[in-house]
Enzyme design. Structure first.
Site, mmCIF file in Angstrom:
data_model
loop_
_atom_site.group_PDB
_atom_site.id
_atom_site.type_symbol
_atom_site.label_atom_id
_atom_site.label_comp_id
_atom_site.label_asym_id
_atom_site.label_seq_id
_atom_site.Cartn_x
_atom_site.Cartn_y
_atom_site.Cartn_z
ATOM 1 N N ASP A 267 7.766 1.509 -2.639
ATOM 2 C CA ASP A 267 7.491 2.056 -1.310
ATOM 3 C C ASP A 267 5.972 2.121 -1.276
ATOM 4 O OD1 ASP A 267 6.715 3.859 0.761
ATOM 5 O OD2 ASP A 267 8.801 4.487 0.883
ATOM 6 N N HIS A 268 5.341 1.211 -0.525
ATOM 7 C CA HIS A 268 3.891 1.080 -0.714
ATOM 8 C C HIS A 268 3.121 2.334 -0.275
ATOM 9 C CE1 HIS A 268 3.670 -0.037 3.564
ATOM 10 N NE2 HIS A 268 2.370 0.182 3.498
ATOM 11 N N LYS B 114 -0.650 4.716 -1.796
ATOM 12 C CA LYS B 114 -1.841 5.072 -1.015
ATOM 13 C C LYS B 114 -2.507 6.305 -1.621
ATOM 14 C CE LYS B 114 -0.072 3.437 3.467
ATOM 15 N NZ LYS B 114 -0.991 2.558 4.130
ATOM 16 N N ASP C 10 12.911 0.718 9.111
ATOM 17 C CA ASP C 10 11.631 0.139 8.696
ATOM 18 C C ASP C 10 10.662 1.202 8.176
ATOM 19 O OD1 ASP C 10 9.867 -2.109 8.481
ATOM 20 O OD2 ASP C 10 8.808 -1.407 10.265
ATOM 21 N N HIS D 288 9.118 5.341 4.083
ATOM 22 C CA HIS D 288 7.781 5.943 4.073
ATOM 23 C C HIS D 288 7.782 7.392 4.572
ATOM 24 C CE1 HIS D 288 6.959 1.835 3.440
ATOM 25 N NE2 HIS D 288 6.703 1.459 4.674
ATOM 26 N N LYS E 43 6.124 1.444 17.204
ATOM 27 C CA LYS E 43 5.197 0.320 17.378
ATOM 28 C C LYS E 43 4.624 0.404 18.784
ATOM 29 C CE LYS E 43 6.509 -2.168 13.632
ATOM 30 N NZ LYS E 43 5.596 -2.266 12.497
ATOM 31 N N LYS F 176 -3.144 3.687 15.988
ATOM 32 C CA LYS F 176 -2.538 3.775 14.657
ATOM 33 C C LYS F 176 -2.949 5.099 14.031
ATOM 34 C CE LYS F 176 -1.770 1.795 10.261
ATOM 35 N NZ LYS F 176 -0.502 1.217 9.884
#
Ligand code: BG6
Length: 517
Positions: free
Chosen positions: A206-207, A211, A264, A269, A369, A374
């Protein structure tokens, strides 16, 4: 292949990042990394540039090889050319030619379809040659960066060729998201994976966990005593977790239309952010202690009932609108999106963590989205003071304290406090105390994938999702997917470039409002 010298930091390299320095002191065993889908989008944009940056910092092991596996028939040199181009386009640093060329020499390419036995035999031979060249068996890390339908195929093929174990080296498998598309498919993928590999060999990505700002939540909570007495239902009114994006789906309709915002971003996340915020202090910062605490949080969230899906969740799709001054099409007009699609590009939901610390505190999550901008942040909204002793005009600007953990952009932490406006009257307004990564630390943060690839090669799974964790995440999400699927109502809509659908406002009660985007 020249693989025997440790990658040295480039001459004139900027000061080392303390995280990477720290990692470098821990042993990174000699490893051959095999990327399935090595010519794919993720590999070109993230994985290959991450490897370059690790090489630049001298953080790769003394003997390191990359074997890229993909369907396209390419000689090694063409793959190296493609990798050079990808690194030049997407690396966070301008590549140093010497470091880059030395790294590229360690790249080789094996063309095969992912279900072709002969391809795995060829792969096994190349791996053996690399071991022979090194004069010692190298650890192996198989990175599955392909379309998800190939995950079980590759795992089974690795098993069939006995590549999942080695008597004298560690073998690991790194699995990209999505890990399943619902609870049942995640469980069956886990069954396939754990039929071949042991859990300690498996690194589910899970990127977000890679972070810096996400890891900082642990530092923030567990290295600062002052927050602990406040970190509970007595002082916290509610929490808002936002992951908004201004981009649309780009060219990913094929994937996205089957996924939607809930799968997604929320299932992985956002639930990760929530668990890190809510977990109890682990006894040690090791993989099982940390993940045990995270799983307890997930188990404390009751999966919503059908009625709660109706009242506590909102799904929506973007319509045409204006983003950054440019007119953009709506979701249904994006290429390759079926005109009748009900896939959500926005999801918002309320959750509760039923335990001693958090009972009764609403957690509001939203992601979408094509929103106004962002931003990924967690806003911890504290309760109002119990009594305002100021004269009427002074009370006007008093607002409950807000603690904002910003993951991106403007990474940092900000705390709003009520302060007296200078002058003869007691007038109060909120001011911010801020910590910004960009100003507090001179060095640039590594990209998430740098940290994750490094940790996987070291065998440290703290920042990866365990099998019971994935399961617990899907248990929360599955009823929402089902409720939405069974609903005859079309998703709500919002204009591209807006702050989302009005319907999401109704999720907040008692005068609470979403923070502005
Ligand atoms: C990915 C999603 O996992 O995360 C993308 O598939 C999303 O749709 C991305 O854009 C967001 O990641 P980041 O790091 O840009 O916040």
């Amino acid at each position: 292949m020249a693989t025997s010298t440790r990658s040295e930091p480039a001459a004139g390299a900027e000061p080392e990042n303390p995280l990477v320095e720290g990692l470098e002191r821990l042993p990174v065993p000699n490893t051959t990394l095999v990327i399935f889908g090595g010519t794919g989008d993720l590999s070109r944009r993230k994985l290959l540039p991450a490897l370059y940056n690790l090489a630049h910092e001298g953080a790769l092991p003394e003997r390191f090889n990359l074997v890229a596996v993909s369907r396209r028939d390419l000689p090694d040199d063409d793959f190296r050319g493609m990798a050079r181009e990808a690194i030049e386009s997407f690396s966070r640093r301008t590549p140093d030619a010497t470091v880059l060329e030395a790294l590229l020499e360690r790249f080789i390419y094996v063309p095969t379809a992912f279900d072709e036995e002969a391809g795995y035999k060829a792969l096994a031979e190349r791996l053996q040659e690399l071991d022979d060249e090194a004069g010692t068996p190298l650890n192996r890390a198989f990175y599955l960066s392909t379309a998800p339908e190939f995950f079980p195929v590759i795992i089974q093929a690795l098993g069939a060729q006995r590549l999942h174990r080695h008597p004298d080296a560690d073998v690991r498998v790194i699995i990209e998201k999505p890990f399943g598309t619902d609870l049942a498919s995640a469980r069956s993928l886990n069954d396939v994976v754990l039929d071949r590999f042991r859990e300690h060999q498996v690194f589910r990505i899970d990127h977000y966990l890679g972070k810096e700002t996400v890891q900082n939540m642990l530092a923030f909570r567990f290295a600062n005593y002052m927050f602990e007495p406040l970190w509970n239902r007595n002082y916290i009114d509610h929490v808002q977790i936002t992951a908004s994006e201004d981009l649309g789906i780009g060219t990913r309709a094929g994937y996205y239309d089957h996924s939607g915002a809930l799968r997604d971003l929320v299932q992985n996340h956002m639930l990760q952010l929530l668990t890190l915020l809510c977990m109890e202090p682990p006894t040690a910062f090791d993989a099982d202690s940390v993940r045990d605490e995270k799983v307890k949080v997930l188990h404390a969230i009751e999966p919503p009932t059908p009625e709660q899906v109706r009242t506590n969740t909102v799904r929506a799709q973007y319509g045409p609108g204006v983003v950054s001054g440019e007119e953009v099409p709506g979701y249904l007009q994006e290429s390759d999106v079926p005109a009748s699609s009900h896939t959500e590009t926005f999801a918002a939901l309320n959750l509760e963590v039923h335990n001693w610390r958090w009972a009764g505190v609403p957690f509001h999550l939203r992601t979408g989205k094509r929103l106004a901008r962002k931003v990924t942040e967690i806003a911890v909204m504290l309760k109002p003071v119990p009594h305002l002793a100021f004269a009427q005009d002074g009370s006007v600007g008093v607002q409950p304290n807000q603690l904002i953990l910003t993951m991106q952009p403007n990474e940092g932490v900000s705390l709003s406090l009520g302060a007296k406006i200078p002058g003869s009257r007691m007038r109060i307004r909120p001011v911010n105390m801020e910590f910004l990564y960009g100003t507090a630390f001179v060095s640039q943060s590594p990209e998430a994938y740098e940290r994750l690839i490094m940790d996987a090669m070291r065998g440290d799974a703290t920042l990866f999702t365990r099998n019971d964790e994935v399961d617990a995440q899907w248990e929360i999400i599955d009823p929402i997917l089902q409720g939405w699927q069974e609903s005859s109502e079309a998703p709500a809509t919002y204009a591209a470039g807006s702050t989302g659908p009005e319907e999401a406002d109704a999720l907040l009660h008692e005068g609470r409002r979403w923070r502005g985007l």
